[in-house]
Design a protein around this motif. Structure first.
Motif, short mmCIF file in Angstrom:
data_model
loop_
_atom_site.label_atom_id
_atom_site.label_comp_id
_atom_site.label_asym_id
_atom_site.label_seq_id
_atom_site.Cartn_x
_atom_site.Cartn_y
_atom_site.Cartn_z
N PRO A 76 0.46 -1.47 0.26
CA PRO A 76 0.49 -0.33 0.08
C PRO A 76 0.71 1.74 -0.01
CG PRO A 76 -1.07 -1.81 1.59
CD PRO A 76 0.60 -2.27 1.66
N GLY A 77 2.01 0.84 0.42
CA GLY A 77 2.91 2.44 0.63
C GLY A 77 2.18 3.21 1.06
N ARG A 78 2.45 4.38 0.77
CA ARG A 78 1.32 5.63 1.94
C ARG A 78 0.05 5.90 1.99
NH1 ARG A 78 5.73 10.58 1.77
NH2 ARG A 78 7.58 9.36 2.21
N SER A 79 -0.38 4.96 0.96
CA SER A 79 -2.05 5.07 0.33
C SER A 79 -2.84 5.03 1.39
CB SER A 79 -2.40 4.32 -0.37
OG SER A 79 -2.34 2.54 -0.08
N GLY A 80 -2.69 3.95 2.65
CA GLY A 80 -3.73 3.69 3.75
C GLY A 80 -4.27 2.86 3.26
N THR A 81 -4.25 2.03 2.57
CA THR A 81 -5.41 1.10 1.77
C THR A 81 -5.02 -0.64 2.19
OG1 THR A 81 -4.44 0.26 -0.59
CG2 THR A 81 -6.29 2.56 -0.57
N GLU A 82 -5.98 -1.03 2.19
CA GLU A 82 -5.19 -2.92 2.76
C GLU A 82 -4.53 -2.90 0.89
OE1 GLU A 82 -6.11 -4.83 4.73
OE2 GLU A 82 -7.35 -2.74 5.81
N PRO A 83 -3.61 -4.14 1.62
CA PRO A 83 -2.59 -4.57 0.51
C PRO A 83 -3.17 -5.00 -0.34
CG PRO A 83 -1.80 -4.92 2.76
CD PRO A 83 -3.01 -4.59 3.13
N ALA A 84 -4.65 -5.92 -0.21
CA ALA A 84 -5.09 -6.48 -1.38
C ALA A 84 -5.83 -5.55 -2.89
CB ALA A 84 -5.91 -7.30 -0.79
N ALA A 85 -6.02 -4.73 -2.34
CA ALA A 85 -6.49 -3.64 -2.62
C ALA A 85 -5.86 -2.95 -3.57
CB ALA A 85 -7.47 -2.60 -1.79
N ALA A 86 -4.50 -2.58 -2.89
CA ALA A 86 -3.84 -1.99 -3.67
C ALA A 86 -3.06 -2.46 -4.71
CB ALA A 86 -2.08 -1.40 -2.33
N LEU A 87 -2.53 -3.84 -4.72
CA LEU A 87 -2.09 -4.63 -4.77
C LEU A 87 -2.91 -4.89 -6.33
CD1 LEU A 87 0.54 -6.48 -6.06
CD2 LEU A 87 -1.00 -8.95 -5.46
N VAL A 88 -4.28 -4.72 -6.50
CA VAL A 88 -4.68 -4.52 -7.58
C VAL A 88 -4.39 -3.37 -8.64
CG1 VAL A 88 -7.20 -4.80 -8.63
CG2 VAL A 88 -6.59 -6.32 -6.52
#
Length: 277
Positions: A76-88
């Motif tokens: 996610p980096g600094r986005s604060g999103t969940e890893p799964a959503a960030a990966l997609v």
């Protein structure tokens, strides 16, 4: 961390799923995208539910990849999103437009994209309109020049269902069994007038679906009678009179898995060599 990936692709410009030197493949593109997003060197190893051939499409392909926990947590980096959503989201930014990961997430214990699967469901689409293919469907539908008898094709297809020897419809590979459980094989017409084969099995051997379709088309246009595909199957040897149709009409629609608690047991069962009773 084992990560499950659900993806789709237009197989037209790919030389199949599996990586091959000097050729563009789905596995090659996805591996490169994952290596870039996850900052992995060497690139991660992917395991897929079904190794599709050149030109074959997928709406419901499934793969898994094992990722170091630190790299997963860093997606996610600094986005604060969940890893799964960030990966997609991040894969959408690096993958070419003819392959897309729809979903990603940590896999349950015991999950194996290939061996845990209960069934693979393919569709094959055929147009028998004398006017030819609709222009927007020219990459995922086969045009057959003769009119087709849907009822005859469906009867012939259903006669092949069961735990059987499919050597007549497979390209042999040394040391590999051609015994398979064909769970469903039927033909219908959809709302656009296309003939659609629904083909489901626990697993498929090389070129099996396209050979099964070729046999049905021979029945549908009157070159063979309804009983012929079953006679070919019972002979249990590769039959050169069975045409292997073009890849363009074939799409992997779905891979079905058991409940989470049964994944490991299913993977163990699927590794056993299939034999006839």
């Amino acid at each position: 961390m084992r990560v499950r990936l659900d993806l789709g692709y237009d197989g037209t410009a790919f030389s199949g799923w599996a990586e091959q030197p000097g050729l563009r493949t789905v596995q090659g593109e996805l591996t490169a995208g994952l290596a870039r997003v996850l900052r992995l060197d060497p690139a991660p190893r992917l395991t897929v539910a079904g190794r599709t051939d050149a030109g074959v499409h997928a709406n419901g392909q499934v793969a898994h990849v094992d990722v170091p926990r630190a790299r997963w947590d860093a997606v996610p980096g600094r986005s604060g999103t969940e890893p799964a959503a960030a990966l997609v989201r991040r894969l959408a930014g690096v993958l070419p437009p003819d392959v897309r990961v729809h979903r990603a997430g940590l896999a349950p214990e015991g999950f194996d994209a290939r061996f845990s699967a209960l069934r693979r469901r393919y569709a094959y689409r055929v147009c028998d309109d004398p006017a030819g293919l609709p222009p927007l469907r020219r990459f995922d539908v086969l045009h057959h020049r003769r009119p087709l008898d849907l009822g005859a094709m469906d009867l012939a297809a259903r006669s092949l269902v069961g735990l059987r020897e499919f050597a007549a419809f497979c390209r042999p590979r040394e040391g590999a069994t051609t015994v398979r459980t064909l769970l469903a094989y039927s033909w219908t017409r959809d709302g656009d007038g296309l003939l659609v084969a629904d083909v489901q099995a626990d697993a498929f051997c090389h070129s099996m679906v396209r050979a099964l379709v070729g046999a049905a088309l021979a029945v549908g246009d009157g070159r063979r009678d309804v009983a012929w595909p079953r006679l070919v199957q019972d002979a249990a040897v590769r039959d050169p009179t069975v045409a292997v149709v073009a890849a363009q009409g074939l799409t992997l629609e779905e891979v079905v898995y058991p409940a989470d608690g049964d994944l490991a047991a299913r993977a163990h069962e699927a590794r056993a060599v299939r034999t006839l009773p």
